[in-house]
Design a protein around this motif. Structure first.
Motif, PDB file in Angstrom:
ATOM      1  N   CYS A 283      30.428  -2.804  25.028  1.00  9.10           N
ATOM      2  CA  CYS A 283      28.226  -2.697  24.796  1.00  9.10           C
ATOM      3  C   CYS A 283      28.216  -1.100  24.116  1.00  9.10           C
ATOM      4  CB  CYS A 283      28.427  -3.990  25.897  1.00  9.10           C
ATOM      5  SG  CYS A 283      26.485  -4.683  25.773  1.00  9.10           S
ATOM      6  N   PHE A 284      27.049  -1.802  23.921  1.00  5.06           N
ATOM      7  CA  PHE A 284      26.903  -0.339  24.069  1.00  5.06           C
ATOM      8  C   PHE A 284      25.211  -0.383  24.279  1.00  5.06           C
ATOM      9  CE2 PHE A 284      30.195   0.426  20.986  1.00  5.06           C
ATOM     10  CZ  PHE A 284      30.715   1.020  21.840  1.00  5.06           C
ATOM     11  N   GLY A 285      24.833  -1.369  24.759  1.00  4.74           N
ATOM     12  CA  GLY A 285      23.612  -1.605  25.037  1.00  4.74           C
ATOM     13  C   GLY A 285      22.482  -2.197  24.019  1.00  4.74           C
ATOM     14  N   THR A 286      20.426  -1.935  24.111  1.00  2.00           N
ATOM     15  CA  THR A 286      19.634  -2.771  23.602  1.00  2.00           C
ATOM     16  C   THR A 286      19.403  -1.668  22.510  1.00  2.00           C
ATOM     17  OG1 THR A 286      18.085  -1.861  24.819  1.00  2.00           O
ATOM     18  CG2 THR A 286      19.528  -4.838  25.283  1.00  2.00           C
ATOM     19  N   SER A 287      18.855  -0.507  22.335  1.00  2.00           N
ATOM     20  CA  SER A 287      18.803   0.389  21.611  1.00  2.00           C
ATOM     21  C   SER A 287      19.806   1.533  20.585  1.00  2.00           C
ATOM     22  CB  SER A 287      18.598   1.841  22.661  1.00  2.00           C
ATOM     23  OG  SER A 287      19.042   2.034  23.006  1.00  2.00           O
ATOM     24  N   TRP A 311      33.774  -8.059  23.041  1.00  2.00           N
ATOM     25  CA  TRP A 311      32.600  -7.512  22.698  1.00  2.00           C
ATOM     26  C   TRP A 311      31.233  -7.980  22.225  1.00  2.00           C
ATOM     27  CZ3 TRP A 311      34.078  -5.327  16.550  1.00  2.00           C
ATOM     28  CH2 TRP A 311      33.204  -4.414  16.568  1.00  2.00           C
ATOM     29  N   VAL A 312      30.041  -7.226  22.306  1.00  2.00           N
ATOM     30  CA  VAL A 312      28.349  -8.067  22.792  1.00  2.00           C
ATOM     31  C   VAL A 312      28.626  -6.838  21.300  1.00  2.00           C
ATOM     32  CG1 VAL A 312      26.561  -7.790  23.631  1.00  2.00           C
ATOM     33  CG2 VAL A 312      28.982  -7.818  24.873  1.00  2.00           C
ATOM     34  N   VAL A 313      28.020  -8.032  20.309  1.00  2.00           N
ATOM     35  CA  VAL A 313      27.396  -7.353  19.376  1.00  2.00           C
ATOM     36  C   VAL A 313      26.192  -7.501  18.462  1.00  2.00           C
ATOM     37  CG1 VAL A 313      28.222  -7.091  16.612  1.00  2.00           C
ATOM     38  CG2 VAL A 313      30.338  -7.283  18.043  1.00  2.00           C
ATOM     39  N   ARG A 314      25.561  -7.193  18.241  1.00  2.00           N
ATOM     40  CA  ARG A 314      24.104  -7.471  18.617  1.00  2.00           C
ATOM     41  C   ARG A 314      22.778  -6.537  18.131  1.00  2.00           C
ATOM     42  NH1 ARG A 314      20.168  -6.345  22.551  1.00  2.00           N
ATOM     43  NH2 ARG A 314      19.062  -8.262  22.051  1.00  2.00           N
ATOM     44  N   LYS A 344      41.181 -13.928  18.102  1.00  2.00           N
ATOM     45  CA  LYS A 344      40.779 -14.687  18.100  1.00  2.00           C
ATOM     46  C   LYS A 344      41.616 -15.179  19.857  1.00  2.00           C
ATOM     47  CE  LYS A 344      43.331 -18.526  15.741  1.00  2.00           C
ATOM     48  NZ  LYS A 344      42.836 -19.755  15.052  1.00  2.00           N
ATOM     49  N   ASP A 345      42.852 -15.485  19.355  1.00  2.00           N
ATOM     50  CA  ASP A 345      43.585 -15.197  20.387  1.00  2.00           C
ATOM     51  C   ASP A 345      43.433 -14.457  22.224  1.00  2.00           C
ATOM     52  OD1 ASP A 345      44.341 -17.524  19.204  1.00  2.00           O
ATOM     53  OD2 ASP A 345      45.899 -16.839  18.826  1.00  2.00           O
ATOM     54  N   ARG A 346      42.778 -13.606  21.530  1.00  2.00           N
ATOM     55  CA  ARG A 346      42.907 -12.277  22.492  1.00  2.00           C
ATOM     56  C   ARG A 346      41.641 -11.496  23.252  1.00  2.00           C
ATOM     57  NH1 ARG A 346      43.505  -7.137  20.553  1.00  2.00           N
ATOM     58  NH2 ARG A 346      44.045  -6.762  18.259  1.00  2.00           N
ATOM     59  N   ALA A 347      40.590 -12.688  22.027  1.00  3.88           N
ATOM     60  CA  ALA A 347      39.159 -11.309  22.451  1.00  3.88           C
ATOM     61  C   ALA A 347      38.229 -12.972  21.932  1.00  3.88           C
ATOM     62  CB  ALA A 347      38.744 -10.036  21.116  1.00  3.88           C
ATOM     63  N   VAL A 348      37.198 -12.317  22.470  1.00  2.00           N
ATOM     64  CA  VAL A 348      35.665 -12.627  22.522  1.00  2.00           C
ATOM     65  C   VAL A 348      34.682 -12.065  21.683  1.00  2.00           C
ATOM     66  CG1 VAL A 348      33.789 -14.673  23.201  1.00  2.00           C
ATOM     67  CG2 VAL A 348      36.456 -14.573  23.984  1.00  2.00           C
ATOM     68  N   VAL A 349      34.138 -12.030  20.772  1.00  2.00           N
ATOM     69  CA  VAL A 349      33.039 -11.427  20.284  1.00  2.00           C
ATOM     70  C   VAL A 349      31.429 -12.152  20.519  1.00  2.00           C
ATOM     71  CG1 VAL A 349      31.733 -10.696  18.040  1.00  2.00           C
ATOM     72  CG2 VAL A 349      33.836 -10.351  18.348  1.00  2.00           C
ATOM     73  N   VAL A 350      30.475 -11.527  21.247  1.00  2.00           N
ATOM     74  CA  VAL A 350      29.272 -12.617  21.959  1.00  2.00           C
ATOM     75  C   VAL A 350      28.347 -11.665  20.899  1.00  2.00           C
ATOM     76  CG1 VAL A 350      27.871 -12.500  23.456  1.00  2.00           C
ATOM     77  CG2 VAL A 350      30.286 -12.962  24.417  1.00  2.00           C
ATOM     78  N   ARG A 351      27.473 -12.611  19.848  1.00  2.00           N
ATOM     79  CA  ARG A 351      26.566 -12.332  19.175  1.00  2.00           C
ATOM     80  C   ARG A 351      25.327 -12.527  19.798  1.00  2.00           C
ATOM     81  NH1 ARG A 351      27.802 -10.744  14.567  1.00  2.00           N
ATOM     82  NH2 ARG A 351      29.667 -11.306  13.631  1.00  2.00           N
ATOM     83  N   ASP A 352      24.736 -12.682  21.002  1.00  2.00           N
ATOM     84  CA  ASP A 352      23.758 -13.373  21.758  1.00  2.00           C
ATOM     85  C   ASP A 352      23.487 -11.566  22.737  1.00  2.00           C
ATOM     86  OD1 ASP A 352      25.078 -14.195  23.350  1.00  2.00           O
ATOM     87  OD2 ASP A 352      24.164 -16.408  23.250  1.00  2.00           O
ATOM     88  N   TRP A 353      22.407 -12.663  23.573  1.00  2.00           N
ATOM     89  CA  TRP A 353      22.654 -11.408  24.979  1.00  2.00           C
ATOM     90  C   TRP A 353      23.432 -11.814  26.034  1.00  2.00           C
ATOM     91  CZ3 TRP A 353      20.290  -7.726  26.994  1.00  2.00           C
ATOM     92  CH2 TRP A 353      20.213  -7.469  28.136  1.00  2.00           C
TER      93      TRP A 353
END
Length: 475
Positions: A283-287, A311-314, A344-353
């Motif tokens: 995750c690389f923050g909000t900016s 991985w938080v992708v936003r 998909k079997d070893r990861a989650v991609v999160v596209r929201d907060w």
């Protein structure tokens, strides 16, 4: 918890605190946490920001369940900020990753909020024997009129590490005294950290530091005693209070039983099914906005590492000048074709907060690939999670250097090569070094020990420092 701020509520306390945050997530979050700590010490706290930024701070508050109507925190909605000539989107291909698209917001806050904050200060001073204003160090011009009220005083809050603050001040003052070589070792340059416009803005706000009665930091002496002492040498007439970590450090190891709560984030439920220290958070923050090629290299590196990850992708935050801080910035980030299906079997991609603190506190998390913003750094350190450091701008390169000095991080890339794309092989190597090597295991032990020491300090040292601050504010 009141909101709106049209009326200053009556209080049994003869002292009150006015919080004036800088309108960025990493700043808002820290002052809301400090508000919680002071309110728990029976001081009424008045949090003053635009409605959009108050909403943002409350919605993203880690440990938000602890905020309730019974808390002694009152939200005051300052007038909305109207920016002009603003670029609606950041440029991911810029030579610096600094969020220059937000500069008009910063300028608008400095220009427009002085009068409403002065009016609020006047009402609070009429209702209380003493009013303490705690203002972000980048909002000095906004609070300066407290000097007109004999029962008001102000304190500067620094949202970055004492390490970063010290070197910024020491260098800006022309290096007024010599430092031991080991203190200067591996100090990153400020080149590429800020835009010239932002440095001018900082100078315009820091000229008010002399009118503050003290400084407050989200850190603790077990982490930064040396640099807190050095800061005292620079400003020997100012009191200082290291009160961190601000984020909650107890009961954040969320158990699978908590998954029964429908509000619990899906990524936490996914983590429940994985072993201890087996997953890295990315995750690389909000900016920060990365170029498309960098996103694709990062994706390939994570995939090739064969490690589990969240991985938080936003997109980056907007300026908050409209109805919502997202303000059109939350566009879909395109990942390589078939990437999410393949991992998909070893990861989650999160596209929201994502609830970052809860994720870092989950036992399945064994590492954190981070931009090294100070919020994220303190959260990771206090949770005992080692860091794969990938700084982007601002104080982040120096936070990453401090993390290296503490022995709880590895570098994804050299700051001196910041303009180069980090290729997939380097990403994969950093992930495997942290998550699948003896060095990573050793670092996890060191991070766990440091985290335990920080949490112990939060239970002891911070209470002493907080009581010292409260006693001084209410003297």
């Amino acid at each position: 918890m009141a909101s709106g701020g049209a009326v200053v509520p009556q209080s049994s306390s003869d002292a009150a605190v006015l919080m004036v945050p800088f309108p960025m997530q990493g700043h808002l979050n820290q002052l809301l946490h400090l508000s919680r700590l002071l309110a728990a010490a029976h001081l009424p706290v008045h949090f003053a920001a635009t409605a959009a930024h108050c909403r943002q701070a409350r919605r993203r508050f880690h440990g938000g369940a602890t905020l309730s109507a019974a808390d002694n925190i009152f939200f005051h909605h300052l007038p909305p900020l109207h920016t002009t000539q603003i670029s609606t989107r950041p440029d991911p291909n810029s030579t610096t990753h600094f969020p220059s698209h937000l500069q008009p917001l910063f300028d608008a806050a400095a220009a427009a909020l002085r009068r409403p904050v002065a009016d609020l200060t006047r009402r609070l001073c009429a209702a209380h024997r003493r009013v303490a204003i705690i203002c972000d160090s980048l909002m000095g011009s906004v609070v300066q009129d407290f000097l007109n009220f004999p029962n008001a005083e102000a304190y500067a809050f620094h949202s970055v590490s004492a390490y970063a603050v010290f070197f910024f001040l020491w260098e800006s003052l022309g290096r007024p005294f010599r430092l031991d070589p080991e203190v200067l070792e591996n100090l990153p340059s400020l080149d590429g950290c800020f835009t010239p416009e932002f440095l001018q803005f900082v100078a315009s706000q820091h000229r008010f530091l002399g009118i503050f009665s003290g400084r407050i930091y989200n850190t603790c002496r077990i982490l930064e005693n040396k640099f807190l002492d050095l800061l005292s040498e620079i400003d020997c007439n100012k009191k200082q209070w290291p009160l961190g970590p601000f984020n909650p450090v107890d009961n954040f190891q969320e158990s699978p039983a908590a998954g029964g709560d429908r509000s619990r984030h899906e990524c936490l439920k996914w983590l429940d099914g994985h072993g201890r220290n087996s997953v890295i958070l990315v995750c690389f923050g909000t900016s920060t906005t990365l170029p498309e090629r960098q996103i694709w290299e990062l994706a390939a590196g994570l995939e090739n590492s064969r490690q589990k990850f969240v991985w938080v992708v936003r997109g980056v935050d907007g300026d908050g000048a409209g109805d919502d801080v997202d303000n059109g910035m939350m566009t879909e980030i395109e990942l390589p074709l078939g990437f999410e299906e393949r991992v998909k079997d070893r990861a989650v991609v999160v596209r929201d907060w994502a609830p970052q603190l809860a994720v870092l506190g989950h036992p399945a998390i064994g590492g954190f690939m981070s931009h090294c913003g100070w919020n994220s750094s303190m959260e990771s350190i206090s949770m005992g999670v080692p860091i794969a450091a990938w700084p982007m701008h601002s104080d982040q390169p120096r936070n990453a250097a401090l993390i290296g000095k503490l022995g709880v991080g590895v570098a994804v890339r050299d700051w001196n090569r910041r303009e180069e794309i980090v290729e997939a092989a380097a990403v994969s190597s950093a992930v495997r070094r942290l998550m699948a090597s003896e060095e990573g295991d050793t670092m996890r032990i060191a991070a766990g020990e440091l985290g335990a020491a920080v949490r112990e300090a939060a239970a002891a040292e911070m209470k002493v420092e907080l009581q010292s601050l409260v006693s001084y504010l209410t003297r």
